[in-house]
Design a protein around this motif. Structure first.
Motif, PDB file in Angstrom:
ATOM      1  N   VAL A  17      15.498  21.547   5.343  1.00 27.86           N
ATOM      2  CA  VAL A  17      16.401  22.297   4.476  1.00 27.86           C
ATOM      3  C   VAL A  17      17.773  22.400   5.142  1.00 27.86           C
ATOM      4  O   VAL A  17      17.886  22.851   6.273  1.00 27.86           O
ATOM      5  N   ARG A  18      18.785  21.982   4.406  1.00 34.81           N
ATOM      6  CA  ARG A  18      20.153  21.997   4.937  1.00 34.81           C
ATOM      7  C   ARG A  18      21.023  22.926   4.098  1.00 34.81           C
ATOM      8  O   ARG A  18      20.780  23.129   2.910  1.00 34.81           O
ATOM      9  N   ASP A  19      22.086  23.457   4.710  1.00 38.67           N
ATOM     10  CA  ASP A  19      22.997  24.365   4.005  1.00 38.67           C
ATOM     11  C   ASP A  19      23.651  23.718   2.799  1.00 38.67           C
ATOM     12  O   ASP A  19      23.963  24.388   1.820  1.00 38.67           O
ATOM     13  N   ASP A  20      23.901  22.409   2.845  1.00 40.78           N
ATOM     14  CA  ASP A  20      24.588  21.744   1.735  1.00 40.78           C
ATOM     15  C   ASP A  20      23.641  21.322   0.604  1.00 40.78           C
ATOM     16  O   ASP A  20      24.092  20.772  -0.406  1.00 40.78           O
ATOM     17  N   HIS A  21      22.350  21.580   0.713  1.00 42.50           N
ATOM     18  CA  HIS A  21      21.408  21.254  -0.360  1.00 42.50           C
ATOM     19  C   HIS A  21      21.609  22.216  -1.525  1.00 42.50           C
ATOM     20  O   HIS A  21      21.544  23.426  -1.353  1.00 42.50           O
ATOM     21  N   GLU A  22      21.839  21.677  -2.701  1.00 40.50           N
ATOM     22  CA  GLU A  22      21.953  22.484  -3.907  1.00 40.50           C
ATOM     23  C   GLU A  22      20.658  22.326  -4.699  1.00 40.50           C
ATOM     24  O   GLU A  22      20.446  21.316  -5.364  1.00 40.50           O
ATOM     25  N   ALA A  23      19.821  23.324  -4.595  1.00 40.60           N
ATOM     26  CA  ALA A  23      18.492  23.261  -5.199  1.00 40.60           C
ATOM     27  C   ALA A  23      18.544  23.553  -6.699  1.00 40.60           C
ATOM     28  O   ALA A  23      19.359  24.341  -7.161  1.00 40.60           O
ATOM     29  N   GLU A  24      17.643  22.908  -7.413  1.00 38.06           N
ATOM     30  CA  GLU A  24      17.414  23.208  -8.825  1.00 38.06           C
ATOM     31  C   GLU A  24      16.534  24.455  -8.879  1.00 38.06           C
ATOM     32  O   GLU A  24      15.538  24.543  -8.164  1.00 38.06           O
ATOM     33  N   VAL A  25      16.897  25.422  -9.726  1.00 34.33           N
ATOM     34  CA  VAL A  25      16.168  26.689  -9.811  1.00 34.33           C
ATOM     35  C   VAL A  25      15.444  26.769 -11.141  1.00 34.33           C
ATOM     36  O   VAL A  25      15.994  26.444 -12.190  1.00 34.33           O
ATOM     37  N   SER A  26      14.180  27.194 -11.090  1.00 33.42           N
ATOM     38  CA  SER A  26      13.374  27.392 -12.294  1.00 33.42           C
ATOM     39  C   SER A  26      12.366  28.507 -12.008  1.00 33.42           C
ATOM     40  O   SER A  26      12.409  29.138 -10.957  1.00 33.42           O
ATOM     41  N   GLU A  27      11.449  28.713 -12.943  1.00 28.97           N
ATOM     42  CA  GLU A  27      10.385  29.700 -12.765  1.00 28.97           C
ATOM     43  C   GLU A  27       9.036  29.047 -13.023  1.00 28.97           C
ATOM     44  O   GLU A  27       8.953  28.045 -13.740  1.00 28.97           O
ATOM     45  N   THR A  28       7.995  29.641 -12.457  1.00 24.13           N
ATOM     46  CA  THR A  28       6.636  29.167 -12.671  1.00 24.13           C
ATOM     47  C   THR A  28       5.697  30.355 -12.791  1.00 24.13           C
ATOM     48  O   THR A  28       5.992  31.429 -12.263  1.00 24.13           O
ATOM     49  N   VAL A  29       4.587  30.139 -13.478  1.00 23.67           N
ATOM     50  CA  VAL A  29       3.531  31.152 -13.530  1.00 23.67           C
ATOM     51  C   VAL A  29       2.312  30.690 -12.742  1.00 23.67           C
ATOM     52  O   VAL A  29       1.345  31.442 -12.601  1.00 23.67           O
ATOM     53  N   LEU A  30       2.352  29.468 -12.221  1.00 23.78           N
ATOM     54  CA  LEU A  30       1.245  28.968 -11.401  1.00 23.78           C
ATOM     55  C   LEU A  30       1.212  29.763 -10.096  1.00 23.78           C
ATOM     56  O   LEU A  30       2.192  29.774  -9.351  1.00 23.78           O
ATOM     57  N   PRO A  31       0.095  30.450  -9.815  1.00 24.40           N
ATOM     58  CA  PRO A  31       0.014  31.217  -8.558  1.00 24.40           C
ATOM     59  C   PRO A  31       0.205  30.304  -7.352  1.00 24.40           C
ATOM     60  O   PRO A  31      -0.525  29.336  -7.169  1.00 24.40           O
ATOM     61  N   ARG A  32       1.198  30.591  -6.549  1.00 20.56           N
ATOM     62  CA  ARG A  32       1.540  29.712  -5.424  1.00 20.56           C
ATOM     63  C   ARG A  32       0.439  29.618  -4.382  1.00 20.56           C
ATOM     64  O   ARG A  32       0.366  28.655  -3.647  1.00 20.56           O
ATOM     65  N   ARG A  33      -0.438  30.591  -4.339  1.00 16.75           N
ATOM     66  CA  ARG A  33      -1.521  30.546  -3.343  1.00 16.75           C
ATOM     67  C   ARG A  33      -2.547  29.448  -3.637  1.00 16.75           C
ATOM     68  O   ARG A  33      -3.245  29.016  -2.731  1.00 16.75           O
ATOM     69  N   VAL A  34      -2.634  28.971  -4.905  1.00 16.77           N
ATOM     70  CA  VAL A  34      -3.589  27.900  -5.203  1.00 16.77           C
ATOM     71  C   VAL A  34      -3.222  26.606  -4.482  1.00 16.77           C
ATOM     72  O   VAL A  34      -4.066  25.737  -4.298  1.00 16.77           O
ATOM     73  N   VAL A  35      -1.976  26.488  -4.079  1.00 20.42           N
ATOM     74  CA  VAL A  35      -1.522  25.285  -3.394  1.00 20.42           C
ATOM     75  C   VAL A  35      -2.109  25.192  -1.993  1.00 20.42           C
ATOM     76  O   VAL A  35      -2.310  24.103  -1.468  1.00 20.42           O
ATOM     77  N   VAL A  36      -2.413  26.331  -1.386  1.00 19.42           N
ATOM     78  CA  VAL A  36      -2.851  26.331   0.012  1.00 19.42           C
ATOM     79  C   VAL A  36      -4.253  26.879   0.245  1.00 19.42           C
ATOM     80  O   VAL A  36      -4.741  26.830   1.365  1.00 19.42           O
ATOM     81  N   HIS A  37      -4.916  27.390  -0.809  1.00 20.62           N
ATOM     82  CA  HIS A  37      -6.249  27.966  -0.642  1.00 20.62           C
ATOM     83  C   HIS A  37      -7.199  27.469  -1.722  1.00 20.62           C
ATOM     84  O   HIS A  37      -6.824  27.367  -2.879  1.00 20.62           O
ATOM     85  N   GLY A  38      -8.434  27.207  -1.350  1.00 20.26           N
ATOM     86  CA  GLY A  38      -9.480  26.924  -2.331  1.00 20.26           C
ATOM     87  C   GLY A  38      -9.568  25.489  -2.800  1.00 20.26           C
ATOM     88  O   GLY A  38      -8.891  24.595  -2.299  1.00 20.26           O
ATOM     89  N   GLU A  39     -10.440  25.296  -3.779  1.00 20.49           N
ATOM     90  CA  GLU A  39     -10.723  23.951  -4.269  1.00 20.49           C
ATOM     91  C   GLU A  39      -9.530  23.324  -4.970  1.00 20.49           C
ATOM     92  O   GLU A  39      -9.348  22.109  -4.921  1.00 20.49           O
ATOM     93  N   ALA A  40      -8.716  24.114  -5.633  1.00 20.44           N
ATOM     94  CA  ALA A  40      -7.515  23.559  -6.264  1.00 20.44           C
ATOM     95  C   ALA A  40      -6.597  22.967  -5.201  1.00 20.44           C
ATOM     96  O   ALA A  40      -6.034  21.886  -5.389  1.00 20.44           O
ATOM     97  N   ALA A  41      -6.468  23.644  -4.068  1.00 19.84           N
ATOM     98  CA  ALA A  41      -5.618  23.150  -2.985  1.00 19.84           C
ATOM     99  C   ALA A  41      -6.131  21.818  -2.459  1.00 19.84           C
ATOM    100  O   ALA A  41      -5.345  20.911  -2.163  1.00 19.84           O
TER     101      ALA A  41
END
Length: 146
Positions: A17-41
């Motif tokens: 991640v750099r200071d000059d990076h201009e990120a695209e911003v949005s929203e999600t309802v997907l629980p972020r913990r599924v990415v790192v825990h459990g069978e979905a992960a």
């Protein structure tokens, strides 16, 4: 179980991640913990393959926790923030040629569509050329692993 290419280390973010990076911003309802825990992960890791993640508690004012994901080539990243409130809507910031959170959401949808398979339904094959192929239920249902 984390994929061999996933690493859990916030210090690596300094390389991504750099200071000059201009990120695209949005929203999600997907629980972020599924990415790192459990069978979905597990399934998401097999579908995307070449990512790592890091978790931060209270990284900024107004942010209770943040999930970082980044490509192993360090060209793309995403951050998913939770403000600590009861509403399950999360702010997503993505940067780079890949939209990693979009890939995560697509992999999660694939997992649900395929009956929420557990790790026992996945396999990994290596071709004669040394290419890795992940698969679900049968090598006939395979995709390349980076």
């Amino acid at each position: 179980m984390l994929m061999r290419t996933q690493r859990d280390d916030v210090d690596l973010l300094r390389e991504v991640v750099r200071d000059d990076h201009e990120a695209e911003v949005s929203e999600t309802v997907l629980p972020r913990r599924v990415v790192v825990h459990g069978e979905a992960a597990f399934a998401i890791g097999h579908r995307i393959g070449d990512i790592w993640h890091a978790w931060q508690e209270a990284p900024a004012e107004g942010v209770a926790d943040r999930l970082w994901i980044a490509s192993t080539d360090r060209s793309s990243w995403a951050a998913v923030d939770h403000d600590g409130g009861d509403e399950d809507v999360f702010t997503v910031r993505q940067y780079g040629p890949r939209r990693l959170w979009d890939e995560v959401e697509a992999a999660h949808t694939w997992w649900i569509t395929n009956g929420r398979p557990g790790p026992e339904r996945f396999g990994l094959s290596v071709t004669a050329e040394g290419h890795h192929q992940a698969w679900l239920d049968s090598p006939a249902n395979s995709w390349p692993m980076p």
